[in-house]
Design an enzyme around this catalytic site. Structure first.
Site, PDB file in Angstrom:
ATOM      1  CE1 TYR A 167       7.915  96.462  82.921  1.00  0.00           C
ATOM      2  CE2 TYR A 167       9.528  94.705  82.634  1.00  0.00           C
ATOM      3  CZ  TYR A 167       9.133  96.024  82.442  1.00  0.00           C
ATOM      4  OH  TYR A 167       9.959  96.888  81.769  1.00  0.00           O
ATOM      5  CE  LYS A 171       7.541  96.485  79.256  1.00  0.00           C
ATOM      6  NZ  LYS A 171       7.302  97.711  78.456  1.00  0.00           N
TER       7      LYS A 171
END
Length: 261
Positions: A167, A171
């Site tokens: 994640y 990002k």
């Protein structure tokens, strides 16, 4: 007259917005806020029943029209058809909110190949491909537009206990994607920016909060609180409004001072 002042700060009447991950959480909030300011909104996500429920709220409580469009961000081959449907039903979209994302919620060495593919494709490959299809259509039509990507403070601040390696990586890539597309598309009148939220209440973070001692985490924050989806309203509206016409390639960190810089 300065063109940035021809419409009020939050008047989006006449605009068509596309919001991914709109079936819940931040995406649902983004869609409701844009609709409340006059934009017609296309709601994209995998859960058709939830999209329909959000569309009914918008259609009943705002002057805008909402169109639910079931779409899996991993199926990039479906993007052109989805945008064709949106254009035929609502008109040419001028705003894209790239919000869809999934967590990994495990340590790097425990992630399966399937999970790696799911996170990378949903959080990065899908948003990039959708932004490109969206931008291509704006360029061909010769009209300006706004892309707002949803990043995360995990792109900048990570700890051994964050348990979100993929994640965080995706990002970080969204941050760089925002910067490079902003430069590449500036001459086409397409502004590309990103919002990087800290710890906010959402469907995605609720599972994480259940696994961790939230109180001890929040106590380490300077203001000892977590964000609410409504705390992102003003940032979102600024980035999609005429008032931000000179702002592109910018990452707005909205974390209440929670993390390191």
């Amino acid at each position: 007259m300065n063109t940035a002042l021809e419409k009020s700060f939050d008047d989006l009447s006449g605009d068509v917005a596309v919001v991914t991950g709109a079936s819940s959480g931040l995406g649902e909030r983004f869609a409701l806020v844009l609709a409340s300011r006059g934009a017609n909104v296309a709601l994209l996500g995998r859960r058709a029943d939830r999209l329909q429920a959000v569309a009914e709220i918008i259609n009943q409580k705002t002057p805008s029209q909402a169109l639910p469009v079931a779409l899996d961000m991993r199926r990039t081959e479906d993007f052109a058809g989805a945008l064709d449907e949106i254009e035929s039903r609502l008109g040419q979209p001028s705003i894209l909110i790239n919000n869809a994302g999934v967590p990994d919620s495990n340590y790097a060495m425990r992630l399966s190949d399937d999970k790696i593919d799911q996170v990378m494709e949903t959080n990065l490959r899908g948003p990039f491909a959708l932004a490109c299809e969206f931008g291509r259509r704006l360029k061909q039509a010769g009209v300006p537009g706004r892309v707002v990507n949803v990043a995360s403070m995990l792109a900048f601040d990570y700890s051994p206990n964050s348990v979100a390696p993929l994640y965080s990586m995706t990002k970080s890539a969204i941050v760089r994607m925002t910067e490079v597309l902003a430069l590449e598309w500036a001459s086409f009148g397409i502004n590309v920016n990103a919002i990087a939220p800290g710890l906010f209440e959402s469907e995605m973070t609720s599972g994480m909060m259940q696994r961790m001692d939230v109180e001890s985490v929040v106590k380490r924050f300077p203001r000892q609180r977590i964000g609410k989806p409504s705390d992102l309203d003003s940032t979102l509206l600024f980035l999609v409004s005429p008032a931000s016409r000179m702002v592109t390639g910018t990452i707005v960190k909205v974390d209440d001072g929670q993390g390191r810089r």
